[in-house]
Each structure stands twice: as C-alpha cells, then as structure tokens.
Design an enzyme around this catalytic site. Structure first.
Site, PDB file in Angstrom:
ATOM      1  N   GLY A   1       0.837  -1.197   0.000  1.00 26.39           N
ATOM      2  CA  GLY A   1       0.000   0.000   0.000  1.00 26.39           C
ATOM      3  C   GLY A   1       0.868   1.241   0.000  1.00 26.39           C
ATOM      4  O   GLY A   1       2.061   1.196   0.306  1.00 26.39           O
ATOM      5  N   CYS A   2       0.255   2.370  -0.341  1.00 24.89           N
ATOM      6  CA  CYS A   2       1.021   3.617  -0.446  1.00 24.89           C
ATOM      7  C   CYS A   2       1.511   4.083   0.924  1.00 24.89           C
ATOM      8  O   CYS A   2       2.697   4.330   1.130  1.00 24.89           O
ATOM      9  CB  CYS A   2       0.185   4.691  -1.125  1.00 24.89           C
ATOM     10  SG  CYS A   2      -1.491   4.865  -0.491  1.00 24.89           S
TER      11      CYS A   2
END
Lengths: 349, 349, 349, 349
Positions: free
Chosen positions: A148-149
C-alpha cells in the site's frame, strides 16, 4: 521484451502503469482488460496517451492474459485472488496492486477488507513487494503483493530505527497525508473537487486497513511488540504523500545517541538504493520533489527535548506508492536493472 | 554529446530545461550560471534534481560558456542580446527563451519591452524557433528566438486556416488562459498562492507583449492584414495553457465549407509533426493531457450559425510553450531526431 | 417573517440558500425536502450549518409546503414544473432555480433539456428573475424562473451596449469560465478533484443550454437579430465565474465613440443597483472579489484597434449566479428592501 | 459605537478585520494606517471591500489613533510594543494580533522572535486573549495579546484533558496543518502559487515560535510539567487549520476511562461557548466547515489499543485563529454580547 497484461486499466494506478510502461525499453504492452470499456482505445479514455499507447481495452474473456509474461492487477481488492491461480498455472507471473496478497494473516485480511480470502493456499508463496526490505524474495517470486502507499512510507521511515533497536516499538505514531488520487477514480461525492479543494481533513482515524499490513511487516524487523497509531489525512492535491513519523527513543538511548548517529543509520540503510533519498538532517522534503517519479525522500529531525525522532517521508503515491513500485518489482523479477524505465525526473514546479 | 550551457537556471524555464536535459541522451550539461547562487549545487535549490543533476551554479564570469556547443538563455529580456555576440563569435549557438530575438520589428520590441535593443545587427540572422512553421531555417540557425508560450498556441491554431485563406485575418480573437508558472519564479505578491488560488482573472487586456510577436509571425502566412484581439487570463493551476481561438470564416466560404474540410486542413498541416496532435473534430482537450510533455493538442468546433471556427489549443506552457520547444530547436540545429529526449508521456492525473 | 420551504436542499444551491437564509432577518426556514435524506438533520449532512440550522430533511410527502409563503426549488430540471401548480393554487409563491420557467420558448426548452414541458399554461405568467433588467415584473410575480449563472453575467454585461444600439447584435462572443461547483454535487467522475484540479478545459462548445436562454432575454433589448457564440470553460476553483465578453462596435460608431461614453453607459445603467459594481475603465476584476457574496462586478476594456469592447464580468456562481439572486427576487416579491440578508462582504483571501 | 483603529491594514489579518468589522453593528471604522499606502482607498487595494469600506489608508503620523476606543495591531512583531504605551496612556485599548504581548516569559520571546522586548513593564497587565480559557481577565483588560493560530487549536484541544489530569502532560504531540494564508501577504518565493500548490510539506520542525507560547499557557492548567512536540505543515489551501493532537492517557486511567467520559469532559468544558463546537465522538471535521467563520470544531477519537486520545481540531486560521478572535475579545472588553458581528455562517462549498 516482456509481454505485459494489465487487468483493470481504467483507474489511476492502471493509467500510471501505462504511462510508465509506455517508455519502458523492455515492456511490450499486450493486453489491458476492462469489461465496461471493451473495444475502446485506451487513448480515447486517456488522451494523455494519444500516440503513445495503441492498445484498446478488451473484455477479460477475450484478452489472452495467459500469453503474457506478467500480469498486473490494478483492480479493487478481491479480483486478483480469483484470477491469479490460473495465470500462475500457465506460467504467468502476477503482481497485484491491491491487497489480496499483501498480508499473511488471513484473519486480519478478512476483518479489514470484509471478504473471504478465496486463495489462501497461494499466500505462503506470495511475496511482499517492497524491494528495499525484501529484494531477495522478490527476485524469485511468481506472485507479488505490492505494498500500500501509506505502508511504503511508514516502513521505509521506521525500518532503520526499528532494526537498530533504538526506539520504542510499542509507541509508533504515523501522521500521514495523501493527495486525493489515493482515493481512486470512482464516482463518489466525497472526492469531488468542490468537496475536497481548499479544505483538509483526517479520515479513518478509528482504524485503517493499512495499519495491520504495516504492523505485520514492521514486526518482522524487531522482536519488540510493534504498536502503531496511524492517522491518515486528505490533502487538496492530486498526487503526493507526506508521512510525519514520531518514534520515541528508548530512554537510555535518548540520552546518549547523537543526531549524526541516527542520520548514519538511514544513510547506511539506503546507500545503495536508487529510489530512496536520505536528505541532509533537518531537511523539509516537499511532496512535489517526487512528483511523477519513483523517488521517496526521507529527512530526520529531533526537536525539543530530544526524546523523539521525527521522520519525514515523501513520495508520489501513484508511483513509489503504487505503479512505480510494481514496475520496480517486475524489473527485479525479470533480472533487469532495477531502475529500468523508472528514471523519470520529478516534475517541478 | 552536445555541451550545453544555461544562463539563468534558477527560474521555471531554467529548471524545466534541466529536467528535460537530465535524461536527454545527447546532452552534456556543462555550465549553469547564476550570479546570486554561485557555488550552490543546483539540486540544493531544486531537490527534485537530487541525484540527477550534479552541477552547481556558477557566477557568469567563471562559467566558461565559450566552450559550450549551445547556450540557452532562461533569463529576463535583455540578457541574451548582451551576451550573444561574444558567444556566436566563439562558435557557440544561442537559444534565447526570452524575447530579445523573437521580433524583427525593433520598434515594436522597444515599445513593448521598454528597453533599447542593443544587438540589432544580429536580428536579421535570428530565427524564430517554431519548428512546425519554421523548421528549415532552424536547421541552419546559429541564433534562435524561442517563441513565447501564448504565441505558440495562437500560431499553430490559426496557421492552417490563415494559409488556406478561409478566414478573416482582420478579425482574429484569442481568449487565452495560462497557469501561474507562466508568470515566473519571482517574489511578487500578485502570484502568491493566497492571491491566485480559488480565483480567476484576466490581465493585460489593454495590450500584451505577445500580440505584436504573434501578429508579426501570422502576417507571414497571409497577404491579408492580420488584426488580433488577444486576452490573457490567469488560471489557478501551476502548468498548462488553453487558448480558445475565434476565427470568422469569410462570408462566401462560410456557406459552403464543411467541417470535414476544415478538419482536413489541420490534419494535413500537422500530419508529420511529432508534437502537434489534431484531435477528432468536436473534442475538448484538457491542459492536463499535455502536462509535463512537449505535446500540443488542437481541436476544432463550429458552433451555432457556422460563421466561426472555434479552435481549442492546449499545451504545457513550460514545455512546448518554452523549454521543450527550445530543446526541440536544439535537436534540429544539431541534426538529431527532432523528438530526442522529448518523448515524456504526459502526467495524468 | 416569511415561511420558507426548500425542495431539494442537498445540492450546492440548496446549501447556499440555507447559508444565506440562516441569517436573513425575515426568513423562517420551515421545510427542506429530500426523499433520500428523510429525517436526517441538515447540519449532519452539512456540518458548516451545525448550530445555525436546526431543521431536518423531510420526505416531500410529509413536508407541508403548502403552508409556506414561498418555496424555492433547488432541484434538477423538471421537478418544479410538476409541483408548482399545486403550490400556486394554495397561494404559495414559487422560485425555481432550475430551468423550468426560464424560457418562454417551449420548443427551445424541450430541445435543450430533453424533456416535455408539463406545465406550459403557467409559462405566460412566469417571470424571469433578473432584478436589474426585470424588477417591475418580479414585484408582482407568483412564479419566478431564476436565471442561469452564465446568463446572468452575459445579460448584465451586454445589456447597456445592446440597449444603446452601439454594437453588432449579430456577432456577440462570450468566453466564460466557471468554478467546478457550477456542475453541482453529483457523483460523477468528470468533476472529481483528481480530474479537474491543476487543469483547464472548455466544454459544451458545440452548444450549451444557456445560449437559448440568454438569446431569448437579450433579444428583448434590441430589434436587431441577436446571435451569440458562447463558450463555457471549467476552472479549477470551487466558486466563481468570469465572463469575457466580446462586442463588436458598429463600424460608424467605432470611429467616434469614446471610452468615457461607453463607461458612462454602464455607470448610468447600474447606478442604483446594490449588487452590480461598475469598476473603473480598464480594471481586471478577480472572481474572488465576489466570493460568497451577491456582488457582480463589471469592467470595460477597448484594446487594440478599438473595434471591440471587451467586457469582463465576475460573480460568485452560487450567489448572484443562483441562490443569492433567488433571495434577491424573494425580497422584491415580499416588499422587503432588496438587499435584506444579502450584504455579506466578499471573503478575501 | 466603538471607534476603531487598525494599524497595518494591508495584510491578511488586517483585511479580515475589515471584512468582519464592516458588518459589525457597533463598530465604527475610524482609521487604518499604512505608511506605504497613504491616501489609497482601502477598497482600491481590496476590491472585495468596494462599496463596503470607504476609508483610505493613512500614514501613521496622520492617523489620529488616540481618538479611537480601541486599536488593533495587524502588524509584524515589534510594532505594537512600540506604540501601545502612548495609546494606553490616552485611554485607548489595544489588541495586538502579533506576538508582542502573548508571552510573559521575556527571555522566550526574545529568543524566538529575535528582538529585544521594548515594553516589558506592560507585560504584567497584558492579557492573553483566548476567551474560552481567559474570559474573566479579558473583560477588564486594556491590553490584549491575541493568541497565535496554532496555539488556539492546541490549547482548546488539550485543555479539558489536561485540566482533568488524565493525560501525560510530558508527552503531548501536535501535528498541525495550516493553509497558506497563515504565512501572510508577503512577497516571498516560498509562498508563491507555483511553489505551494499541489504539494505538501512540514516546516519549522526543529522548533517553532508557537511552541513556547502554547506551553506557557498549557502549563497554567496543570501542575505536571508540560512538554509539547509541535510539527507545523503547509497545506495547499488558502484558509483553514487542522490540528491532530495526540495525548497519551496516564496508564492507570487508560484502562478504566470510557470514551463517553472523555467526550463528556469536552462537552462540559465548552457547553456555553458560542464558538467551540464539540462534534459527536468519532467525527472527522473538515476545515471548510469553519471557512470564513469564527467557529472552531473539535472531535475525539481513541484508536487502536486505547492508550491515546486523538483530538482533531479545525478552525479558520484568519478568523478564530486571528481576526475573529480579536473581535471576540473586543466584544468582551466593551461589554457587548460576545458573538456580536461574528455569526457568519461558514462558507461551504
């Protein structure tokens, strides 16, 4: 040339994959699927790709993904786990930009994503695609869960200190800020221009899916129990992510460790990394210094009484936080130089 | 490799030149001058260039620009004309991104720029650097006046119709909108975030320097007298330019000419151009479809009673409107493929 | 106190009515309908109204709109014409912020809005709610068609010149720019932050609904045939509208009329208007100078060869372009001072 | 009517004072000084005030501030302390929006503001102008140090918990985000549109002037030693401030205290406050819900393991964070209802 398929090319991570792969010297874009846009040229939907990407979207049934060397899933959670088994069985490597293969803890996945995991048997071989912490496993992986970012920034920011054992793993605070593109390309009122521009807010403060993913990974770096308080916020900008990380130095260490020693931990950790830039101690990185590039920048501070280290981390959420990182993994998996096709200079201003 | 000097590298066209040239396969950045920032690494001022540009600014006296093959002036008006003679005498080619060598009409220059032209004798050999209309002369030029941002859109938008003689040259209206970066990187209150964000305005409606430049060039395309009403506006966005051009069809032509015929004029005019994209008739190009790229896109409309053609033109004001165009000229001057180093895919979103 | 009902209070014109009416000294908010949000306190949906508006949305069936003195329709086109007859029959005045009662030409309405007009018999008594041009009729109206946002600027900008007969009515050009809130509060991808921020585009260039509305009204001001070329654009800002109007002076007049005379026409026309500000000749009004207020500002220019007058008009599209204008009409209809509750000072910065 | 003078009316807090006072029923704007703009009508500089404020700027020498009832200083630090003695001696009350009279600790002032305090003898009677915590003293004050924008949010957010003694005063973390208007109206490159739009950054992480001010005030609420880690950030929006406050519950309390009890502390603390809104537990306030109003909103969260309380606080930095708060103080000082002239409904969208 690597034959590449993209499932779900209509969202922001999909079009960003296309932007990157369009100039990647070893990439041969072979198929892009979208049930809804079947037959529509990609460049009709995204005029920015006119003259650069000739492909049309094709319905998933028609696209011969099995002939690809690698397939990226730029889809909502749940799609990759349904299609990955057949692809892998046909010798196609899989990189999922969603969460299906990020977490080994199935219970946590099912709790946070609200769906049953339909592909648990593949989880043990799924590799978490954060090259800076997991490069060796990525090399030989067939199946990647792309991070995920937010987790990318939190891990690369906390890792050197956690590994060194100098901070209290049970009291990590991450105050993170993301551009609106992180919410995806969906017809939702909450992310309209008139709802988000010229304003700022936190969201998901009670709990966010990226917490368990991050904790699972951070826990691998230390024997101490990791506890993370993560607060995401929405910034009125398109791209960019800024994480302000608060790590409390262990009491005995706080009194003796120098700023130089802390800085050295980071410089040493990332000295061979093409995409992690440790800035001079006390810098204030701006998200725009990474815009449209695969760079992530880190700067350390130690304000006030010296008990905390404040780690500032910036990246472009759609590149190092998603599609760029996925291509970085692909490069590793196919034995290419890791930075192949990823050396875009950040766009500033 | 082409040895390149940049005079005035601290503004937006300067840093954009650096972004482009940093990945140009034939460019060897040799010197960047700034009196004020002498000795400061470029990447310290622009962290986006960390790890990509190693050069430091040097004072103009120290920089050995005479050893370069080409020098770009990304300076205010008046600097290039002072330094160009010596450089040319030393065999260095010169590309000026300011207005010193754009206009042959000295009186107009002096009127609009409020300074005497100190280098009139070089004007006759100065070449207007708009490749799509002036490529042959650029090939052999030593001295280029790189077009203004607005003029680039107005010329490429009006040219096919003017050349074909189907519109009233004496009644051209250009309603143009620019991102704030077009105003440069100057400490001025009028371009502060809090003064320009979430607002919109026209400026310079009574008269703007880009009018005489554009008229001088457009006049070369037709025997009819060109009269241009040009209204610039400021848009709360960083990059991007959108020109809405109104051309009145000559009365007799208006009644017989088809939209297809108009569209064909543009497609024919730009069919071999790498950086001009004629979109389908009736399209609405967005500035972001050219963001951070050298593309300029054009779309035609013919609303209402059919008496007018409305031409929509978009570009990134810092690339095709400035630094990208300058590099395009350089490529032509040095016999390279015109698109060398300029094939960035637009950044979207 | 005026008992007020609002049908469709969840959109931007609805919440803007609430903002204005919450401090209007004669307004008693009585009912706000929303089928979808039945029972939900307005302030829960719009926290900006916490402590200021106590009402909850109620389903249209339950809301006793017939007890109101006036009902505002802040709904999509087609709703007001279905409900107006019953309300009027019950002595309730109706102000429709949509298009149902703006145009007398039913054929044009049905062509542009794609629906049959179900209430043609009320059209003859419907009054176009632009006070500056239609005040007398508004005074005695039961049914108001509140003007569109763009048409307000085009009419107030062209009117003095058209009435004076100095411009060519057959060649009006309006290049207009609107903030994104003009597109409403709808779950549509095209108005997401990431799709509209940091970009600019035209839309509806081939034809827009506001053209026939504007032409119908402008035609009332002159015997010459009005032809209008109207080009709307989308600006990355929330509120604000800027219209750049091009009027060609009649040839004989162009040579003799002074700028002062043109300016005087506007100053005379609007000298008693509370909400129209004629700025000094040559000004460049910014949309922010009207932000969150009912002011509309106008400035004249006469560039170049003097054949055209360029009229710059700015307003807040949600106030003078919609809800503020509706309240202005209400004030007139109920015999109040026209500026009652409307004297918000524009918010700047 | 209260006769009001403003020193330094050209900045953002100055023009915001004008916006508020222009509709304040008891305010009589008497003098606005600016040496540089002497003689220039205020509305010429700020067209948003055309027709609403008739005053012209006057040079400080000419303005007869001594005839005012109260003078606001919307000036850089150091101005108020030079002029306050004379005004006070003439019976004029003084409200300084800068820092001259905020801190009692002169050493801290001189360290952080880099200037000698020239008016130490007035400090003992200077009152810190945060009405919710200091109302009684404000009532009788002649001299007010109006709080900084960040300190207002930090104090109102931490105060109920600190007073109740349930949190560790020695480990307060405030991660705060401000719109760009907080940096003032100054010709500086760092706050240009093209430098701050579409980006996000922290600044002053090593130490910020608002830390000692906040600590001095918080320390009055508890016997425990207050230690505060404060990190400011710059958000690409004009107005608005969002503070994310992390308070660690004392260990023994953490295990037994309920969320309801925590929420009750805030509701009780602010139940009679017109400008503090305690939202339901778990809310995510947006800065825009306070835009252009004097409201401050607070919401509590208790994520994860329950050891921390996360307090979200939003306000408009120019209103409750500056000029609105100053007028709130004035109302108290002159015996008016505290909300007189301050009941603007927030502008949304």
């Amino acid at each position: 040339m690597i034959k590449i398929g993209i499932v779900g090319g209509t969202g922001y991570t999909g079009v960003e994959l296309l932007r990157i792969l369009a100039t990647h010297p070893q990439a041969q874009l072979t198929a892009i699927t979208s049930r809804k846009e079947d037959g529509v040229p990609v460049a009709q939907m995204y005029p920015s790709l006119r003259g650069r990407v000739d492909l049309a979207f094709s319905s998933p049934d028609k696209a011969n993904l099995n002939e690809c060397d690698v397939v990226f899933f730029a889809t909502p959670h749940g799609v990759a786990m349904a299609q990955a088994p057949e692809l892998l069985a046909n010798g196609v490597k899989v990189i999922d930009l969603a969460a299906d293969f990020r977490m080994q803890d199935v219970a946590q996945f099912e709790k946070w994503y609200g769906m049953e995991h339909s592909c648990k048997d593949l989880l043990p071989e799924a590799v978490y695609g954060l090259p800076e912490l997991n490069r060796d496993k990525i090399k030989n992986a067939r199946l990647i869960g792309n991070p995920g970012c937010y987790p990318t920034t939190m891990q690369l920011g906390f890792a050197p200190l956690l590994k060194a054992g100098v901070i209290d793993a049970g009291n990590l605070i991450a105050d993170c800020k993301s551009g609106v593109s992180g919410a995806g390309r969906k017809a939702e009122i909450g992310i309209l221009f008139s709802e988000t521009s010229d304003s700022f807010k936190a969201y998901g403060v009670a709990g966010h899916r990226h917490t368990p993913e991050t904790v699972e990974q951070l826990q691998r770096l230390t024997k101490d129990k990791v506890e993370l308080l993560f607060t995401p916020h929405l910034v009125p900008m398109i791209r960019g992510m800024h994480s302000t990380l608060y790590a409390q130095l262990k009491q005995e260490i706080s009194q003796e460790i120098s700023n130089e020693a802390l800085q050295a931990m980071f410089e040493e950790a990332y000295k061979d990394e093409a995409f992690v830039d440790v800035m001079p101690f006390g810098s204030h990185p701006e998200t725009r210094s990474t815009r449209a590039s695969n760079m992530l920048r880190i700067a350390l501070h130690r304000p006030g009484n010296g008990k905390h280290v404040v780690i500032l981390v910036v990246q472009d959420n759609l590149v190092k936080g998603a599609s760029g990182q996925a291509v970085q993994c692909m490069n590793i998996m196919f034995g290419l130089d890791e930075s192949t096709g990823l050396l875009h200079v950040p766009v500033n201003p």
